[in-house]
Scaffold this motif. Structure first.
Motif, PDB file in Angstrom:
ATOM      1  N   ARG A  26      45.947  34.701  46.134  1.00  0.00           N
ATOM      2  CA  ARG A  26      45.270  35.829  45.476  1.00  0.00           C
ATOM      3  C   ARG A  26      44.403  35.346  44.313  1.00  0.00           C
ATOM      4  NH1 ARG A  26      45.605  39.908  41.678  1.00  0.00           N
ATOM      5  NH2 ARG A  26      45.198  41.990  42.489  1.00  0.00           N
ATOM      6  N   GLU A  27      44.936  34.430  43.498  1.00  0.00           N
ATOM      7  CA  GLU A  27      44.162  33.891  42.371  1.00  0.00           C
ATOM      8  C   GLU A  27      42.909  33.170  42.864  1.00  0.00           C
ATOM      9  OE1 GLU A  27      47.651  32.960  39.073  1.00  0.00           O
ATOM     10  OE2 GLU A  27      47.180  31.459  40.592  1.00  0.00           O
ATOM     11  N   THR A  31      39.160  34.409  42.008  1.00  0.00           N
ATOM     12  CA  THR A  31      38.247  33.491  41.334  1.00  0.00           C
ATOM     13  C   THR A  31      36.964  33.324  42.136  1.00  0.00           C
ATOM     14  OG1 THR A  31      40.112  32.315  40.355  1.00  0.00           O
ATOM     15  CG2 THR A  31      38.011  31.164  40.387  1.00  0.00           C
ATOM     16  N   GLY A  32      37.092  33.193  43.447  1.00  0.00           N
ATOM     17  CA  GLY A  32      35.914  33.070  44.306  1.00  0.00           C
ATOM     18  C   GLY A  32      35.019  34.297  44.240  1.00  0.00           C
ATOM     19  N   VAL A  33      35.647  35.475  44.234  1.00  0.00           N
ATOM     20  CA  VAL A  33      34.873  36.725  44.135  1.00  0.00           C
ATOM     21  C   VAL A  33      34.150  36.793  42.796  1.00  0.00           C
ATOM     22  CG1 VAL A  33      35.098  39.237  43.958  1.00  0.00           C
ATOM     23  CG2 VAL A  33      36.284  38.001  45.779  1.00  0.00           C
ATOM     24  N   MET A  34      34.840  36.432  41.727  1.00  0.00           N
ATOM     25  CA  MET A  34      34.208  36.454  40.399  1.00  0.00           C
ATOM     26  C   MET A  34      33.050  35.466  40.323  1.00  0.00           C
ATOM     27  SD  MET A  34      35.524  38.851  38.751  1.00  0.00           S
ATOM     28  CE  MET A  34      34.774  38.545  37.169  1.00  0.00           C
ATOM     29  N   VAL A  35      33.203  34.314  40.938  1.00  0.00           N
ATOM     30  CA  VAL A  35      32.107  33.339  40.953  1.00  0.00           C
ATOM     31  C   VAL A  35      30.909  33.911  41.695  1.00  0.00           C
ATOM     32  CG1 VAL A  35      31.397  31.105  41.916  1.00  0.00           C
ATOM     33  CG2 VAL A  35      33.544  31.286  40.665  1.00  0.00           C
ATOM     34  N   MET A  36      31.132  34.566  42.823  1.00  0.00           N
ATOM     35  CA  MET A  36      30.028  35.149  43.591  1.00  0.00           C
ATOM     36  C   MET A  36      29.338  36.259  42.789  1.00  0.00           C
ATOM     37  SD  MET A  36      29.829  33.375  46.278  1.00  0.00           S
ATOM     38  CE  MET A  36      28.674  34.334  47.206  1.00  0.00           C
TER      39      MET A  36
END
Length: 65
Positions: A26-27, A31-36
């Protein structure tokens, strides 16, 4: 500096690897979504700034003619 054998080196690497606090799935996804999201926002921001500078430079060049 003391030399270690390849076998001892591998054992040390394995011991250090066990100490790592790996992120949960989940983390990692969050994190990947926030980077995108941040990449998209920054891309839009710099597109706007670049377009603004383009307008200013073109206006100045038109005045110079």
């Amino acid at each position: 500096m003391a030399k270690t054998s390849p076998v001892e080196f591998v054992k040390q690497v394995q011991a250090e690897t066990r100490k790592i606090a790996w992120p949960t799935r989940r983390e990692t996804i969050m994190t990947g979504v926030m980077v995108m999201i941040m990449t998209t926002l920054l891309g839009c921001f710099f597109l706007g700034i670049d377009s603004l500078f383009d307008l200013i430079v073109n206006a100045l060049l038109r005045l110079a003619q």
